[in-house]
Design a protein around this motif. Structure first.
Motif, short mmCIF file in Angstrom:
data_model
loop_
_atom_site.label_atom_id
_atom_site.label_comp_id
_atom_site.label_asym_id
_atom_site.label_seq_id
_atom_site.Cartn_x
_atom_site.Cartn_y
_atom_site.Cartn_z
N GLY A 69 0.71 -1.38 0.02
CA GLY A 69 0.01 -0.04 -0.10
C GLY A 69 0.89 1.21 -0.14
O GLY A 69 1.14 1.99 1.03
N ASN A 70 1.42 1.68 -1.14
CA ASN A 70 2.22 2.74 -1.36
C ASN A 70 1.73 4.08 -0.85
O ASN A 70 2.07 5.01 -0.12
CB ASN A 70 2.74 2.84 -2.78
N TYR A 71 0.36 4.32 -1.43
CA TYR A 71 -0.27 5.62 -1.18
C TYR A 71 -0.66 5.77 0.56
O TYR A 71 -0.28 6.72 1.25
CB TYR A 71 -1.54 5.75 -1.77
N SER A 73 0.40 4.14 3.04
CA SER A 73 1.49 4.18 3.92
C SER A 73 2.23 5.31 3.96
O SER A 73 2.67 6.02 5.09
CB SER A 73 2.65 3.06 3.87
N THR A 74 2.46 6.12 2.75
CA THR A 74 2.92 7.28 2.83
C THR A 74 2.22 8.41 3.50
O THR A 74 2.85 9.32 4.11
CB THR A 74 3.24 7.62 1.24
N TYR A 75 1.06 8.37 2.93
CA TYR A 75 0.06 9.58 3.54
C TYR A 75 0.02 9.39 5.10
O TYR A 75 -0.01 10.46 5.77
CB TYR A 75 -1.67 9.20 2.97
N ASP A 76 0.01 8.30 5.66
CA ASP A 76 0.10 8.03 7.31
C ASP A 76 1.61 8.46 7.63
O ASP A 76 1.22 9.36 8.94
CB ASP A 76 -0.15 6.63 7.74
N MET A 77 2.57 8.31 7.12
CA MET A 77 3.89 8.71 7.49
C MET A 77 3.99 10.14 7.57
O MET A 77 4.41 10.79 8.61
CB MET A 77 4.95 8.30 6.56
N ILE A 78 3.45 10.86 6.51
CA ILE A 78 3.38 12.57 6.60
C ILE A 78 2.55 12.97 7.37
O ILE A 78 2.78 13.96 8.32
CB ILE A 78 3.21 12.91 5.00
N SER A 79 1.41 12.45 7.51
CA SER A 79 0.54 12.96 8.43
C SER A 79 1.00 12.82 9.95
O SER A 79 0.67 13.85 10.72
CB SER A 79 -0.65 12.39 8.34
N HIS A 102 4.91 7.29 -8.25
CA HIS A 102 3.80 7.96 -8.49
C HIS A 102 2.90 8.10 -7.30
O HIS A 102 2.43 8.96 -6.96
CB HIS A 102 3.16 7.50 -9.83
N GLU A 103 2.55 6.93 -6.55
CA GLU A 103 1.75 6.67 -5.50
C GLU A 103 2.27 7.27 -4.32
O GLU A 103 1.67 7.96 -3.70
CB GLU A 103 1.43 5.40 -5.38
N ARG A 104 3.55 7.34 -4.12
CA ARG A 104 4.29 7.71 -3.00
C ARG A 104 4.34 9.40 -3.04
O ARG A 104 4.03 10.12 -1.95
CB ARG A 104 5.63 7.17 -2.63
N CYS A 181 11.63 7.36 5.31
CA CYS A 181 12.07 6.64 4.08
C CYS A 181 10.92 5.50 3.99
O CYS A 181 10.79 4.77 4.89
CB CYS A 181 13.45 6.14 4.08
N PHE A 182 10.47 5.29 2.56
CA PHE A 182 9.82 4.23 2.07
C PHE A 182 10.57 2.99 1.75
O PHE A 182 10.97 2.70 0.66
CB PHE A 182 8.86 4.37 0.94
#
Length: 216
Positions: A69-71, A73-79, A102-104, A181-182
């Motif tokens: 789940g690229n999008y 997981s990234t959204y949660d990390m930034i938030s 693209h998704e990240r 980092c992802f």
């Protein structure tokens, strides 16, 4: 017998590798496809060769796919970083035309915008080839700059290239900043830096890909 090969993110090398594998009459292929490799992937499917895509998805193919789940997981990390009072978050990414990147990138921008920091979006992209060195220098300058208090790297390679450049200038430039980092890069750096990671289940992904291929 298992054969492995690296295309070095080149569609031309990827096509040559696939043709070599087909010439050896392989029973199936597991592919992490480079940018521009969709036509070669379609050729594999047209020949009826069992195929499993890992990490990178070529849409429209009749082939299994194993990814994460690229999008989300990234959204949660930034938030999460914003919740912890980091608001000047920059992104450093490889410049690759593949769906995980693209998704990240989209998740970073969306999370920044949703939290009221659309005007604070800062990005640096690292291209492959001759431009890589100059791009890495610009990325390291962004990370070490005063306008940034946290950084999100979209992949391990983006992280290591940038951090190696910063290491030549001294880690003092980035002390006190939050790095994320992802990919799990915690073992890369022994310092007082805060490092947050999305660890991909690499072993589980590989096992799933082999299982799907063997089922075919």
């Amino acid at each position: 017998l298992v054969l492995t090969a690296n295309s070095n993110e080149s569609a031309e090398e990827f096509e040559e590798i696939v043709n070599m594998l087909l010439g050896k009459k392989v029973d199936g292929i597991i592919s992490v496809t480079p940018p521009g490799g969709a036509e070669t992937m379609a050729h594999i499917v047209d020949l009826g060769i069992p195929l499993v895509q890992v990490d990178r998805l070529c849409g429209g193919l009749e082939a299994d796919y194993v990814g994460v789940g690229n999008y989300g997981s990234t959204y949660d990390m930034i938030s999460g970083m914003i919740k912890d009072s980091y608001c000047k978050i920059a992104m450093v990414s490889l410049d690759l035309d593949v769906n995980p990147i693209h998704e990240r990138c989209s998740a970073y921008r969306d999370a920044m915008a949703a939290n009221g920091f659309k005007d604070k979006i800062l990005e640096a992209f690292i291209r492959y080839g001759e431009e890589e060195e100059s791009d890495v220098v610009r990325a390291s300058e962004l990370v070490a700059g005063a306008d940034v208090d946290a950084v999100f790297f979209t992949s391990r390679r983006a992280f290591t290239l940038t951090m190696d450049e910063i290491a030549r200038k001294g880690y003092g430039h980035i002390e006190g900043k939050c790095m994320s980092c992802f990919d799990d890069v915690r073992s890369y750096l022994a310092s007082s830096l805060e490092i947050r990671c999305v660890g991909q289940p690499i072993r589980e992904m590989a096992c799933k890909a082999f299982s799907l291929l063997l089922d075919k």
